[in-house]
Write an enzyme that holds these catalytic residues in place. Sequence first.
Site, PDB file in Angstrom:
ATOM      1  NE  ARG A 174      -3.829  -2.379  -0.070  1.00 31.96           N
ATOM      2  CZ  ARG A 174      -3.595  -3.453  -0.826  1.00 31.96           C
ATOM      3  NH1 ARG A 174      -2.264  -3.547  -1.644  1.00 31.96           N
ATOM      4  NH2 ARG A 174      -4.222  -4.430  -0.573  1.00 31.96           N
ATOM      5  CB  SER A 224      -9.666  -2.343   3.170  1.00 30.97           C
ATOM      6  OG  SER A 224     -10.384  -3.462   2.724  1.00 30.97           O
ATOM      7  CD  GLU A 294      -5.966  -0.314   2.329  1.00 29.49           C
ATOM      8  OE1 GLU A 294      -6.699  -0.450   1.438  1.00 29.49           O
ATOM      9  OE2 GLU A 294      -5.478  -1.289   3.040  1.00 29.49           O
TER      10      GLU A 294
END
Length: 298
Positions: A174, A224, A294
């Site tokens: 990420r 998410s 995230e």
Amino acid sequence: MDSIELFAKKLCCVVLKNEPLMLHTSFKIGGAADLFLFVPSVFALKRILQELSRRDLNFFVIGCGTNLLVSDEGYRGVVIKLTGDFKKVKLIDGNRLECGSSVPLASACREAQSMGLSGLEFAWGIPGSCGGAVYMNAGAYGKEISQVVQSSVHVDATGKEFMVNAENLNFSYRKSFYTKKNLVITSVVFKLEKGDPKEIKQKMLEIILRRKKKQPLEFPSAGSVFKRPPGYYTGTLIQECGLKGKRIGGACVSEKHSGFIINVEKASCNDVLLLIDHIKKTVYKHSGVNLECEIRML
């Protein structure tokens, strides 16, 4: 701001004043930006970034707004949305697909499938733009965008343009070369493989059905919320704490997938932040695992 508005209009930009950012995010949350610019070309983008830099004005580039939580107070500065030339897709050398950074990842997947190009199937159903996918190295089902990126092009705050090859994009979980940098991705080249369009379409169908079954796609969210901790599944950690369905204001932990916070009833940014904080503290107390967000905060 008035002079920036006039400057942008001369460059064929559409300009909106006090534009509610909740209209531009999948979470449907966020106050107004002082100025919202739809920028249609690299030339216009360079000139605007130069002008904003010269005036020392804050700016933020928004893609599809699918991984973003915006403050209820909005944004004091200029929000830029790339359009026009940044939404174009072009085939190069038979198996390379050049996509403008504002091309939705779903559109890139469809284009690749129609051309018989395989490699992007895993990304079918991932919300967001191609530029956003590179920025955060988007991934699903064991694969990441880093596996199919050949290069990207960006413009810096002074209007200079650069190309970066995949090996220099510093991809990790990420993260990428672009994370936390004030650079604007303008295009991406995906290196794919020849495949059968019917087989590719079937893989995409299987993936989207899997997503619909396991994720709360019927509610506004930012996907998410937390990164996956090594050795754990985030949704399982949250569920084991009895937090499935936990609600603060209009924000709620999804009953379908505990890794998602959904906007069930006009949630505010503060509702989401309070719920995030509660989840992190509860999970840490229960399992000793520190959850890391995230989604991006503006």
